[in-house]
Write a protein that holds these residues in place. Structure first.
Motif, PDB file in Angstrom:
ATOM      1  N   LEU A  46       0.780  -1.236   0.110  1.00 36.90           N
ATOM      2  CA  LEU A  46       0.086  -0.102   0.102  1.00 36.90           C
ATOM      3  C   LEU A  46       0.636   1.358  -0.197  1.00 36.90           C
ATOM      4  N   ALA A  47       1.838   1.175   0.685  1.00 34.32           N
ATOM      5  CA  ALA A  47       2.621   2.381   0.896  1.00 34.32           C
ATOM      6  C   ALA A  47       4.207   2.208   1.505  1.00 34.32           C
TER       7      ALA A  47
ATOM      8  N   PRO B 111      19.814  -2.394  13.564  1.00 38.57           N
ATOM      9  CA  PRO B 111      19.918  -1.078  13.202  1.00 38.57           C
ATOM     10  C   PRO B 111      19.987  -0.737  11.536  1.00 38.57           C
ATOM     11  N   ASP B 112      19.390  -1.702  10.728  1.00 38.28           N
ATOM     12  CA  ASP B 112      19.573  -1.625   9.342  1.00 38.28           C
ATOM     13  C   ASP B 112      18.988  -0.616   8.798  1.00 38.28           C
ATOM     14  N   GLY B 113      18.021   0.138   9.287  1.00 38.53           N
ATOM     15  CA  GLY B 113      17.142   1.375   8.776  1.00 38.53           C
ATOM     16  C   GLY B 113      15.981   1.647   9.418  1.00 38.53           C
ATOM     17  N   TYR B 114      15.134   2.512   8.854  1.00 40.36           N
ATOM     18  CA  TYR B 114      14.034   3.023   9.611  1.00 40.36           C
ATOM     19  C   TYR B 114      13.085   3.069   8.566  1.00 40.36           C
ATOM     20  N   ASP B 115      13.201   2.503   7.195  1.00 38.69           N
ATOM     21  CA  ASP B 115      12.092   2.456   6.197  1.00 38.69           C
ATOM     22  C   ASP B 115      11.280   1.304   6.149  1.00 38.69           C
TER      23      ASP B 115
ATOM     24  N   GLY C 162       6.572   7.323  -5.184  1.00 39.49           N
ATOM     25  CA  GLY C 162       7.775   7.185  -4.969  1.00 39.49           C
ATOM     26  C   GLY C 162       8.154   8.128  -3.576  1.00 39.49           C
ATOM     27  N   TRP C 163       9.372   7.731  -3.120  1.00 37.34           N
ATOM     28  CA  TRP C 163       9.763   8.741  -2.070  1.00 37.34           C
ATOM     29  C   TRP C 163      10.249  10.196  -2.283  1.00 37.34           C
TER      30      TRP C 163
ATOM     31  N   THR D   1      13.392   3.060  -3.473  1.00 37.77           N
ATOM     32  CA  THR D   1      12.982   2.581  -2.175  1.00 37.77           C
ATOM     33  C   THR D   1      13.307   1.036  -1.882  1.00 37.77           C
ATOM     34  N   PRO D   2      13.973   0.542  -1.422  1.00 30.38           N
ATOM     35  CA  PRO D   2      14.165  -0.804  -1.209  1.00 30.38           C
ATOM     36  C   PRO D   2      13.004  -1.391  -0.294  1.00 30.38           C
TER      37      PRO D   2
END
Length: 216
Positions: A110-111, A158-162, A198-199, A205-206
Motif C-alpha cells: 500500500l505504501a 539498526p538496518d534502517g527505519y524505512d 515514490g519517496w 525505495t528498497p
C-alpha cells in the motif's frame, strides 16, 4: 484470582490521590480508545467484571496506594460508566498477532513509511521482532477502527527505519486504507508515501528483506 486488566487499570491510577468520577471517566476513555493488552472492550469489561465477582484477590497490590474497598468501588463505577457508553465502537487500532504474517509479506503493497528513530516515533513502540521470521523483520498487524487490516513491516535494527504498509485481498482501495491508517494510528500523512509517488527524499525505495508484494 489473577487480576489481569485490573492490574493495568491500577497501574494507571497509582499516582491518583482519589479514585473520583474524573478518574472513572479517564479510565473508561482508555478502555475504549487505548485498550489494555490489545483486548477488545468486551474482553476488558469481562476481566474487570470477573475480578469484582471474586471474593479473594491473590495478587499483591501493596505497590499501589488505594485499599481494596476503594478499588472495588472504583471498578464498579468504571463498569457503570462503560455501560452508559454503549454501544461501544471498535478501538482506533488493535494488534492482531502474527498468525497471517507470511500472507502479508507476499500481500499488497500500500505504501512506504518513513520511520524516525525509536525515541522519536510512536509507531516504533508497536513494532515487535516477528517470531520465526527468516529475515528477522520487525512488525505489527493491526485492525483499524475502519475495519481494515494492515501490517507494518520494518527491517531489523539498526538496518534502517524505512518500513512498508501491507494488506491482503480483499481490501478497500489503497487510498481509503492509507487514509484510515493515518487517521486511526494516528500517523503523519507526509511520512506515508504510496508506491506510485515514490519517496520525495530518495529516488529508489528498497523493500524490507523477504517482502515480495503480489503483482497487479
Amino acid at each position: 484470582m489473577r487480576l489481569g486488566v485490573v492490574v493495568a487499570v491500577l497501574y494507571c491510577t497509582q499516582f491518583s490521590r482519589e479514585l473520583d468520577d474524573s478518574e472513572v471517566e479517564r479510565l473508561a476513555g482508555m478502555v475504549l480508545e487505548r485498550p489494555f493488552y490489545d483486548l477488545t472492550v468486551e474482553e476488558q469489561y469481562a476481566g474487570i467484571q470477573a475480578a469484582l465477582a471474586a471474593e479473594v484477590w491473590d495478587e499483591d497490590l501493596s505497590w499501589q496506594p488505594h485499599d481494596e474497598t476503594s478499588v472495588r468501588d472504583f471498578l464498579r463505577r468504571l463498569l457503570e460508566c462503560l455501560d452508559a457508553r454503549r454501544p461501544w465502537q471498535e478501538p482506533p487500532m488493535r494488534a492482531l498477532g502474527f498468525d497471517r504474517w507470511e500472507e502479508y509479506k507476499h500481500g499488497v503493497l500500500l505504501a512506504h513509511i518513513r520511520l524516525f528513530a525509536p525515541s522519536q516515533d510512536r509507531l516504533h513502540s508497536r513494532l515487535r521482532t516477528v517470531p520465526r521470521d527468516a529475515d528477522g523483520l520487525r512488525g505489527v498487524v493491526l485492525r483499524l477502527r475502519s475495519g481494515d487490516e494492515v501490517a507494518v513491516m520494518a527491517p531489523p535494527l539498526p538496518d534502517g527505519y524505512d518500513a512498508v504498509l501491507m494488506t491482503v485481498s480483499p481490501h478497500r482501495s489503497a487510498a481509503q486504507v492509507i487514509d484510515a491508517f493515518v487517521t486511526h494510528v494516528p500517523y503523519e500523512r507526509d511520512r506515508v508515501s504510496p508506491p506510485a509517488r515514490g519517496w520525495p527524499w530518495r529516488r529508489s525505495t528498497p523493500l524490507p528483506p523477504g517482502v515480495r508484494p503480489a503483482r497487479g
